[in-house]
Design an enzyme around this catalytic site. Sequence first.
Site, mmCIF file in Angstrom:
data_model
loop_
_atom_site.group_PDB
_atom_site.id
_atom_site.type_symbol
_atom_site.label_atom_id
_atom_site.label_comp_id
_atom_site.label_asym_id
_atom_site.label_seq_id
_atom_site.Cartn_x
_atom_site.Cartn_y
_atom_site.Cartn_z
ATOM 1 N N GLU A 251 0.790 -1.239 0.000
ATOM 2 C CA GLU A 251 0.000 0.000 0.000
ATOM 3 C C GLU A 251 0.823 1.291 0.000
ATOM 4 O OE1 GLU A 251 -3.172 -0.505 2.921
ATOM 5 O OE2 GLU A 251 -3.984 -2.193 1.783
ATOM 6 N N GLU A 356 -4.311 -9.033 -1.054
ATOM 7 C CA GLU A 356 -4.827 -8.855 0.316
ATOM 8 C C GLU A 356 -6.319 -8.567 0.325
ATOM 9 O OE1 GLU A 356 -2.477 -6.347 3.097
ATOM 10 O OE2 GLU A 356 -4.425 -5.802 3.931
#
Length: 513
Positions: A251, A356
């Site tokens: 991220e 994820e």
Amino acid sequence: IFMDLFSCYLFEGTAPPGCWYGSNFGHDSVVCECNSTYCDSVGSVTLPPLGQYSSYLSSMAGSRLEPGRGQVQVNSTGAGLRLTVVPYQKYQKIRGFGGAMTDAAAINILSLSAGAQDQLLRQYFSSEGIGYSVVRVPMASCDFSTRLYTYADTPGDYNLDNFTLAPEDVNMKIPLLQRAQALSPRPLSLLASAWSAPAWMKTNDALIGKGSLKGQPGGKEHKTWAQYYIRFLEEYAKYNLTFWALTTGNEPSAGQMTNYSFQALGFTPEEQRDWVALDLGPALHASSYPHTHILILDDNRLLLPHWAKVVLNDIHAGRYIHGVAVHWYMDSLVPAEMSLGVTHHLYPDYYLFGTEACAGWNPLDRGVKLGSWDRAEQYAHDIMEDLNHYVVGWTDWNLALDQTGGPNWVKNFVDSPVIVDTKRDVFYKQPTFYSMAHFSKFLWEGSQRVGVSASRKTDLEYSAFIRPDGSVVLIILNRSSSVILFEVWDPAVGYITSTAPAHSLLTLAWNTH
Ligand SMILES: *[C@@H]1O[C@H](CO)[C@@H](O)[C@H](O)[C@H]1NC(C)=O
Ligand SMILES: *[C@@H]1O[C@H](CO)[C@@H](O)[C@H](O)[C@H]1NC(C)=O
Ligand SMILES: *[C@@H]1O[C@H](CO)[C@@H](O)[C@H](O)[C@H]1NC(C)=O
Ligand SMILES: *[C@@H]1O[C@H](CO)[C@@H](O)[C@H](O)[C@H]1NC(C)=O
Ligand SMILES: *[C@@H]1O[C@H](CO)[C@@H](O)[C@H](O)[C@H]1NC(C)=O
Ligand SMILES: *[C@@H]1O[C@H](CO)[C@@H](O)[C@H](O)[C@H]1NC(C)=O
């Protein structure tokens, strides 16, 4: 607390042995309880001979991979919806499914007795289990850790002389990965992602918050950060654990947010592009692991296709890259076709991979919910949507969490397909565990998605695959639909008449020769 609840169960559905109807938890479906000596298991799946089909059903009403068999018919019944398998429409090939061996997952698994640990690992990785073949391994700490650390916390250690794996790796994650590998019938595809660089390499001198690498791509911090990945691969290789892929970092958009509350490293797509082209790509190419795949993004699909355009349009970066990794958060804000579909069509040589996802992350629906079928549907819907938009695999987040959805040092508690209850030395398999299974157990590596056409508009969600041995797998999710009955037509074998009960997930499979 749970002991008391178990003694006054109200049976509302037909739950398989070992599974408990979850209404007493305030949720809508069953959890299946496993201990050191007992765990329900679907076993290894072999398909019946040509002319018959197998079915596996899970439902809100309590079925869990309930097996069935039937005859393939020569003629159509002519009734209801028809789903026709179109084998000559070929799409992407599957890589695999799995979850993440976070520090929290390792702590929870190891909190059980040796027998229960073994049952848990078998459920995911053995041939009687659900066929996980992908394991994401965080490099050093993330929010699902009990402390903040990296592998090179000595300030100014540009040569990484003091690079060292953590006790979490050596004593917990590595032994569990070795056990998982030993149970697995095939080599596991390990995937590494880093959350933050060491504080001294960063503009904010901290693992958390808004910060990126000091200097510019090609500079010494960027070079050292690339070498950190190589050192990680080398250290894990000493334990006979080699990685299929690594991502450019978890991220990268998080590290661009003011006061982000846990470990993050900000990258813009431009900086990621130049770091791969000048530092990570060449370092990996020159290392002992030049065949390790590099996946960019490792962040939400709402950043697509922009992120991919910036990075992949550059031939210097693009030649080192194999795929684009996506997370599922906020998927509902961005249609799959506009993000995944467009990216695939622009860059068909790069695969899309889900790295994820977890339930219980949304502040309005936080933490563990034992027996939530709604969350099973969230998983199945997202996996199906991804698969129908060229994604080649889907990785769940923590392999196991405790009953509060942790441990997590910032209390960012979420849900997991396996919830561990250390006091009772048991673990609960959540509805999401079975959602994963409907895909991971059946879609072996190399299975290829093929077309399916529906005879009329339907709310059923479906996806079909031809496996390397020629057998067909069709997965059907009924979140709600007015259709009563449907039939499947595979022109190669005939007609299958079926129903998808209310709130159910159905996997059908048959041989074609
Ligand atoms: C495990 O669960 C099974 C089935 O509920 C039960 O018969 C058995 O006694 C349990 N074993 C232990 C060690 O608690
Ligand atoms: C299938 O349909 C054909 C033509 O309508 C008919 O002749 C045949 O008997 C049917 N076969 C079966 C097994 O029902
Ligand atoms: C770093 O490594 C060097 C050489 O191995 C060693 O002498 C030194 O004590 C280490 N420093 C720290 C802070 O661990
Ligand atoms: C290393 O792992 C592979 C599977 O990935 C296995 O076949 C091999 O036996 C292992 N070697 C050692 C020395 O443990
Ligand atoms: C960020 O955190 C600092 C220290 O806690 C605080 O002073 C500042 O107001 C925060 N900034 C924002 C935008 O929340
Ligand atoms: C799907 O579930 C609905 C209820 O939510 C049910 O009415 C319908 O019959 C089911 N669809 C199929 C194809 O069985």
